[in-house]
Design an enzyme around this catalytic site. Structure first.
Site, PDB file in Angstrom:
ATOM      1  N   ASP A  95       4.010  -2.429  -4.278  1.00 19.17           N
ATOM      2  CA  ASP A  95       4.267  -2.110  -2.876  1.00 19.17           C
ATOM      3  C   ASP A  95       4.893  -3.302  -2.178  1.00 19.17           C
ATOM      4  O   ASP A  95       5.808  -3.176  -1.382  1.00 19.17           O
ATOM      5  CB  ASP A  95       2.964  -1.706  -2.172  1.00 19.17           C
ATOM      6  CG  ASP A  95       1.882  -2.795  -2.235  1.00 19.17           C
ATOM      7  OD1 ASP A  95       1.877  -3.574  -3.215  1.00 19.17           O
ATOM      8  OD2 ASP A  95       1.052  -2.857  -1.317  1.00 19.17           O
ATOM      9  N   ARG A 126       1.434 -10.522  -0.093  1.00 12.23           N
ATOM     10  CA  ARG A 126       0.057 -10.643   0.402  1.00 12.23           C
ATOM     11  C   ARG A 126      -0.930 -10.437  -0.756  1.00 12.23           C
ATOM     12  O   ARG A 126      -0.520 -10.266  -1.905  1.00 12.23           O
ATOM     13  CB  ARG A 126      -0.188  -9.637   1.525  1.00 12.23           C
ATOM     14  CG  ARG A 126      -0.115  -8.189   1.103  1.00 12.23           C
ATOM     15  CD  ARG A 126      -0.312  -7.280   2.320  1.00 12.23           C
ATOM     16  NE  ARG A 126      -0.199  -5.879   1.969  1.00 12.23           N
ATOM     17  CZ  ARG A 126       0.427  -4.982   2.730  1.00 12.23           C
ATOM     18  NH1 ARG A 126       1.022  -5.341   3.853  1.00 12.23           N
ATOM     19  NH2 ARG A 126       0.460  -3.716   2.368  1.00 12.23           N
ATOM     20  N   ASP A 127      -2.210 -10.434  -0.439  1.00  8.22           N
ATOM     21  CA  ASP A 127      -3.228 -10.319  -1.500  1.00  8.22           C
ATOM     22  C   ASP A 127      -3.328  -8.869  -1.961  1.00  8.22           C
ATOM     23  O   ASP A 127      -4.388  -8.269  -1.922  1.00  8.22           O
ATOM     24  CB  ASP A 127      -4.579 -10.823  -0.975  1.00  8.22           C
ATOM     25  CG  ASP A 127      -5.028 -10.048   0.261  1.00  8.22           C
ATOM     26  OD1 ASP A 127      -4.264  -9.190   0.759  1.00  8.22           O
ATOM     27  OD2 ASP A 127      -6.152 -10.297   0.739  1.00  8.22           O
ATOM     28  N   GLU A 128      -2.207  -8.313  -2.379  1.00  6.45           N
ATOM     29  CA  GLU A 128      -2.178  -6.918  -2.784  1.00  6.45           C
ATOM     30  C   GLU A 128      -1.292  -6.782  -4.008  1.00  6.45           C
ATOM     31  O   GLU A 128      -1.753  -6.813  -5.121  1.00  6.45           O
ATOM     32  CB  GLU A 128      -1.699  -6.048  -1.609  1.00  6.45           C
ATOM     33  CG  GLU A 128      -1.796  -4.563  -1.901  1.00  6.45           C
ATOM     34  CD  GLU A 128      -1.914  -3.708  -0.654  1.00  6.45           C
ATOM     35  OE1 GLU A 128      -1.922  -4.244   0.457  1.00  6.45           O
ATOM     36  OE2 GLU A 128      -1.993  -2.478  -0.819  1.00  6.45           O
ATOM     37  N   ASP A 184       4.580   4.753  -3.176  1.00  5.62           N
ATOM     38  CA  ASP A 184       5.766   3.949  -2.899  1.00  5.62           C
ATOM     39  C   ASP A 184       6.765   4.075  -4.051  1.00  5.62           C
ATOM     40  O   ASP A 184       7.971   4.245  -3.861  1.00  5.62           O
ATOM     41  CB  ASP A 184       5.390   2.476  -2.724  1.00  5.62           C
ATOM     42  CG  ASP A 184       4.280   2.257  -1.702  1.00  5.62           C
ATOM     43  OD1 ASP A 184       3.290   3.024  -1.721  1.00  5.62           O
ATOM     44  OD2 ASP A 184       4.390   1.326  -0.890  1.00  5.62           O
ATOM     45  N   TRP A 225       0.965  10.495  -3.589  1.00  7.08           N
ATOM     46  CA  TRP A 225       0.755   9.288  -4.407  1.00  7.08           C
ATOM     47  C   TRP A 225       0.537   9.735  -5.849  1.00  7.08           C
ATOM     48  O   TRP A 225       1.275   9.331  -6.751  1.00  7.08           O
ATOM     49  CB  TRP A 225      -0.435   8.480  -3.874  1.00  7.08           C
ATOM     50  CG  TRP A 225      -0.035   7.506  -2.798  1.00  7.08           C
ATOM     51  CD1 TRP A 225       0.065   6.149  -2.932  1.00  7.08           C
ATOM     52  CD2 TRP A 225       0.336   7.796  -1.446  1.00  7.08           C
ATOM     53  NE1 TRP A 225       0.482   5.591  -1.740  1.00  7.08           N
ATOM     54  CE2 TRP A 225       0.650   6.569  -0.823  1.00  7.08           C
ATOM     55  CE3 TRP A 225       0.445   8.950  -0.692  1.00  7.08           C
ATOM     56  CZ2 TRP A 225       1.062   6.485   0.514  1.00  7.08           C
ATOM     57  CZ3 TRP A 225       0.853   8.871   0.633  1.00  7.08           C
ATOM     58  CH2 TRP A 225       1.162   7.666   1.216  1.00  7.08           C
ATOM     59  N   GLU A 243       7.811  -3.069   5.651  1.00  8.85           N
ATOM     60  CA  GLU A 243       6.768  -2.044   5.570  1.00  8.85           C
ATOM     61  C   GLU A 243       6.813  -1.113   6.780  1.00  8.85           C
ATOM     62  O   GLU A 243       6.604   0.086   6.675  1.00  8.85           O
ATOM     63  CB  GLU A 243       5.400  -2.731   5.490  1.00  8.85           C
ATOM     64  CG  GLU A 243       4.239  -1.788   5.310  1.00  8.85           C
ATOM     65  CD  GLU A 243       2.974  -2.523   4.904  1.00  8.85           C
ATOM     66  OE1 GLU A 243       2.873  -3.727   5.217  1.00  8.85           O
ATOM     67  OE2 GLU A 243       2.109  -1.898   4.282  1.00  8.85           O
ATOM     68  N   HIS A 281       8.961  -4.416   1.298  1.00 10.70           N
ATOM     69  CA  HIS A 281       8.243  -3.188   0.963  1.00 10.70           C
ATOM     70  C   HIS A 281       9.298  -2.112   0.741  1.00 10.70           C
ATOM     71  O   HIS A 281       9.891  -1.615   1.683  1.00 10.70           O
ATOM     72  CB  HIS A 281       7.380  -2.816   2.170  1.00 10.70           C
ATOM     73  CG  HIS A 281       5.985  -2.445   1.861  1.00 10.70           C
ATOM     74  ND1 HIS A 281       5.011  -3.377   1.601  1.00 10.70           N
ATOM     75  CD2 HIS A 281       5.376  -1.237   1.779  1.00 10.70           C
ATOM     76  CE1 HIS A 281       3.857  -2.747   1.390  1.00 10.70           C
ATOM     77  NE2 HIS A 281       4.065  -1.442   1.487  1.00 10.70           N
TER      78      HIS A 281
HETATM   79  C1  BGC Z   1       0.306  -0.333   0.627  1.00 15.34           C
HETATM   80  C2  BGC Z   1       1.194   0.867   0.673  1.00 15.34           C
HETATM   81  C3  BGC Z   1       0.438   1.982   0.092  1.00 15.34           C
HETATM   82  C4  BGC Z   1      -0.650   2.229   1.078  1.00 15.34           C
HETATM   83  C5  BGC Z   1      -1.472   3.422   0.793  1.00 15.34           C
HETATM   84  C6  BGC Z   1      -0.846  -0.084   1.536  1.00 15.34           C
HETATM   85  O1  BGC Z   1      -1.741  -1.120   1.548  1.00 15.34           O
HETATM   86  O2  BGC Z   1       0.980  -1.483   0.958  1.00 15.34           O
HETATM   87  O3  BGC Z   1       2.472   0.696   0.492  1.00 15.34           O
HETATM   88  O4  BGC Z   1       1.143   3.083  -0.292  1.00 15.34           O
HETATM   89  O5  BGC Z   1      -1.475   1.107   1.247  1.00 15.34           O
HETATM   90  O6  BGC Z   1      -1.617   4.078   1.928  1.00 15.34           O
END
Ligand code: BGC
Length: 883
Positions: free
Chosen positions: A477, A481-483, A490, A541, A761, A782
């Site tokens: 995504d 960041r911490d993700e 996405d 998703w 984003e 994003h």
């Molecule tokens: C992500 C998104 C993802 C979403 C889910 C976010 O934290 O960055 O791109 O699809 O969460 O709703």
């Protein structure tokens, strides 16, 4: 005399030239033979290949219209001759000999007959060599340091062993993987140029192995093999702000070096008890999210025998089926500022992903700190709030005074700005002190889009940068960041665009393999793949499981992607069915139409994301995606000639569509039982959920809603990718262009007007008048809204695949002349060669140029009233009226 000598020298030279010319006149040099031979999903002469029964692809010379027959000859460890096969197929042709085994080598070549029945002669040969295909091929053991992992940070480990070489080596391969990240060295030289190997898979179920040719890297006598091992995604902090060790707590290495001597004897050096290891070295910490700290003063000390484990575990060990991450580009610094004393900010001019390579003056015992940011605060300092808990900070402590050069190993950052502090007093920073090293999966760029409109070109560039930054081994995504997770929604919306820009065929197939092993027993697809959130069930998703295989199939013609994923698709549709009541899915949860602008919904005590989910009910989205996935499943069954399933799932899709229509629409095409949203109308039309006679009326309601929004989007992640296409398909290309060219919020150009160099984003992640959006979710890289790239290629420039004849075997050229544009152009390296659609408008006349690759046909749809024309391979130019 002088003349004489000249003649003496001159004559043999001519003879030599002729001799060379004579021996090299092959079909290849005459340009009549097939070329660009690949195995699998576009692999050129791979070693460590994964498939024991490869598929073969080749391209035909430009002079050929059509292939009418082919013949493939395979030699090496297995041999096979297809004989002449009457077929126009030139990609993904299956091998039908005895399956290859681990380590086997194959050489192959192909010849074909053209439309006149003329035989091309043989192509130049191509090669492939298999990697280790199963756990049984490994005599190596998992090894790791026996010392406790220091509790601070995420230190890298070093592992090593020495061995002797006393024979002449004919060839050598190293097979290697890690639970964690590795870098391998042989006699002090780095093996390969891959980063973040072995990559991110569902580690406990599936581990990629890498193969390197190390033949030339030995010396007589004592040799040394060493590895650096990082905690990475496997054992480091991942995901989010959680603790370390989602997949496992100890990083481990598995390596097998196989040497074949010139005398035919073999030797194998494997990871086992004979290795020693330590955590005590200069890389004090290296974390995906937090950055890397190097203390160059530290020697590597404290070696102790490793712990070795011969139980290789339950995960499948298979050769990595796509290209690893590599350094792809370097960005130079554009400008330097000093917003606070001693803190210098280097601007690379482009939001990017990778790391900074520094070459700076340093002082002994002093630490230089590198911080990163995608954006700056108004006062010129770094804006890092949107990294959330990711520290994204590198440090380097110098062992000497003088110039040092350094880059990290097992971390990456998403940034445009690099801040250096801790430099020697009085230092005058220079632009060449910092280089932006761009890292991503090493995919080939295959497409380009250009137009006469500067902002549209900027948009294309932003989309491509979004793809680079988020194709770091998996589709993520965001990269900063911490993700940085493989969010399925996405990826699903961005898939078609991604396949225009880069050859991502193998990349997607590998990620789908992780999706298959991570599918839940009840059929749900986790929200992120590889699964690391224990979260699933979101329509739009989960449907990555049906939509991405279909996307890949349409754009490559590779049916195996449907076959491989068919069972996964069936299970997903089965889950929807289990949730349904009379075809509807009243209880579906999930992320909704994520980030719809101006939602009416507000945060509640028990749903802090309520406002982010938009106003389209999740029950409606559930039914829409149930129908859509069932339809794709039925279409896939038809392609795979599974007639009974095609019928059954086709009926199921029709039933769900009917239920959707009856429940959500009245006969006048107006939405009922749900609030009217753009997305509800868009999906009903895009997914063909309402009868044709109602569609027009529903469309009129969509147009009304857009009007009520002053010509703007009110769609989130699920509606936005389709809205422009729906407007165009339903006969309002003018409105489609209006949305694309809109300058005000929310719109694509709005972010560009705020300075975007990547996709954001949110349309207003930053705005010049209001500043930064909510930092708790504010990525500046994003790709989801970059899904518009598909329409830019397919309609603005006009180069579109034909799902009925996939892989661009037949394609459409349907440029949309209009709006503020005077020209557009799309080029794509298809499985058959380069295709082009470009148009230029001058004085009310339009020139359309088209290139149709050999062995394909294209149907050109003209902007004026003339009928469409289908043409074969060749170059064409048409002059038409604007229409
Ligand atoms: C992500 C998104 C993802 C979403 C889910 C976010 O934290 O960055 O791109 O699809 O969460 O709703």
């Amino acid at each position: 005399m002088t003349n004489m000598r000249f003649r003496e020298l001159y004559i043999p030279a001519i003879v030599f030239t002729i001799a060379v010319a004579l021996t090299s006149v092959t079909a290849q040099s005459r340009g009549t033979a097939a070329h660009s031979l690949t195995v699998g999903e576009g692999f050129v002469d791979p070693i460590g290949f994964y498939d024991r029964s490869p598929v073969f692809s080749w391209k035909l010379p430009a002079s050929v219209k059509k292939q009418t027959a082919y013949r493939i000859e395979v030699s090496g460890d297995k041999s096979w001759d297809s004989g002449w096969v009457e077929s126009d197929r030139s990609s993904f042709v299956p091998y039908d000999g005895k399956p290859f085994a681990s380590r086997d080598r194959g050489e192959w070549r192909v010849r074909f007959r053209d439309e006149k029945g003329k035989d091309s002669g043989w192509s130049e040969p191509a090669h492939f060599e298999l990697g280790l295909l199963s756990v049984a091929d490994w005599s190596a053991k998992w090894i790791r340091p026996s010392q406790e992992i220091p509790s601070e940070g995420e230190p890298a480990a070093w592992l090593r062993r020495g061995f002797n070489v006393d024979k002449k080596i004919a060839s050598a391969r190293v097979y290697v993987t890690a639970r964690g990240l590795f870098e391998l060295h042989l006699n002090g030289i780095r093996v390969g140029n891959d980063h973040f190997a072995n990559g991110l898979t569902s580690y406990t179920k599936r581990l990629d192995t890498l193969t390197y040719d190390v033949t030339g890297m030995f010396r007589d006598g004592g040799n040394k093999i060493e590895a650096m091992l990082g905690m990475g995604w496997y054992a480091g902090r991942f995901p989010f702000a959680r603790r370390k060790g989602y997949y496992g707590t100890n990083p481990e290495l598995l390596v097998q070096l196989e040497i074949t001597n010139a005398d035919g004897s073999r030797e194998t050096i494997v990871s086992n008890e004979q290795w020693e290891a330590t955590f005590d070295g200069p890389v004090i910490s290296s974390s995906i999210y937090d950055g890397e700290s190097c203390d160059a003063r530290k020697e590597i000390t404290g070696w102790k025998p490793v712990l070795a484990n011969s139980d290789l575990g339950a995960a499948e060990l298979t050769p990595k089926p796509f290209a690893p991450v590599r350094e792809k580009e370097r960005l130079a610094v554009q400008s330097i500022t000093e917003p606070e004393p001693g803190r210098f900010v280097f601007d690379l001019g482009q939001n990017m992903v990778g790391w900074a390579r520094i070459r700076i003056p340093a002082e002994k015992d002093k630490t230089v700190t590198l911080r990163f940011a995608e954006m700056l605060n108004a006062n010129g300092t770094l804006y890092t709030e949107n990294y959330r808990s990711a520290k994204s900070t590198d440090t380097y402590t110098s062992a000497t005074t003088g110039t040092i050069e350094w880059e990290p190993h097992f971390t990456f950052h998403g940034f445009r700005y690099v801040e250096l502090s801790g430099l020697p007093a009085g230092a005058k920073p220079q632009k060449d002190w910092v280089t932006g090293v761009v890292l991503h999966s090493d995919l080939h760029a295959i497409g380009s889009f250009e137009s006469s409109h500067e902002k549209l070109n900027r948009l294309q560039s932003n989309i491509v940068w979004g793809q680079r930054g988020n194709f770091v081994d998996i589709p993520t995504d965001c990269p900063q960041r911490d993700e940085r997770l493989g969010w399925t929604g996405d990826a699903q919306v961005f898939g078609p665009t991604a396949m225009f820009n880069y050859d991502s065929h193998a990349f997607w197939k590998s990620w789908l393999a992780s999706m298959r092993v991570d599918q839940l027993p009840d059929g749900q697809i986790p929200s992120v793949i590889p699964e690391s959130m224990r979260n699933a069930g979101s329509p739009g998703w989960m449907d990555a499981a049906t939509i991405i295989p279909w996307t890949v199939y349409v754009r490559t013609g590779d049916e195996s992607v449907l076959a491989d994923n068919f069972a996964m698709m069936e299970k997903l549709v089965g889950w929807y069915r289990s949730q349904s009541v009379d075809g509807l899915t009243p209880n579906t949860k999930g992320y909704g139409d994520w980030l719809q602008p101006y939602p009416k919904a507000v945060k509640t005590a028990d749903d802090s994301n309520a406002d982010r989910r938009g106003d389209t009910p999740r029950s409606l989205l559930g039914t829409a995606f149930y129908a859509h996935s069932a339809q794709i499943l039925a279409d896939s069954a038809r392609v795979l000639k599974r007639d009974a399933e095609a019928k059954r799932y086709g009926d199921e899709a029709a039933f769900v569509k009917q239920a959707f229509f009856k429940n959500y629409f009245d006969a006048s095409g107006k939405l009922q039982n749900a609030p009217e949203t753009q997305t509800a109308y868009v999906l009903a039309i895009a997914f063909d959920l309402i009868p044709n006679d109602v569609k027009e009326k529903a469309f009129a309601n969509l147009v009304r809603l857009i009007g009520e929004a002053d010509g703007h989007l009110r769609t989130g992640f699920l509606g936005t990718p389709h809205i422009v296409k729906v407007l165009d398909d339903m006969g309002r290309p003018d409105l489609a262009y209006d949305l694309l060219f809109k300058e005000t919020y929310p719109s694509w150009f709005y972010s560009i007007n705020q300075g975007a160099t990547t996709m954001w984003e949110r349309w207003n992640s930053y705005s010049r008048d209001k500043g930064f959006g909510d930092a708790s979710m504010n990525s500046f890289n994003h790709y989801a809204y970059g899904a518009i790239g598909q329409w830019m290629y397919e309609r603005v420039a006009g180069l579109a695949p034909d799902p009925a004849v996939p892989g661009y075997k037949h394609f459409f050229v349907r440029p949309l002349i209009g709006s503020q544009l005077t020209s557009a152009r799309a080029e794509l390296e298809t499985p058959y060669g380069k295709a082009l659609s470009s148009w230029v408008m001058k004085n009310g006349k339009v020139t359309i140029n088209v290139v149709v690759p050999p062995n394909t046909t294209a149907t050109i749809e003209f902007p004026d009233k003339r009928p469409p024309q289908t043409v074969g391979a060749g170059k064409y130019s048409f002059r038409v009226n604007r229409g």
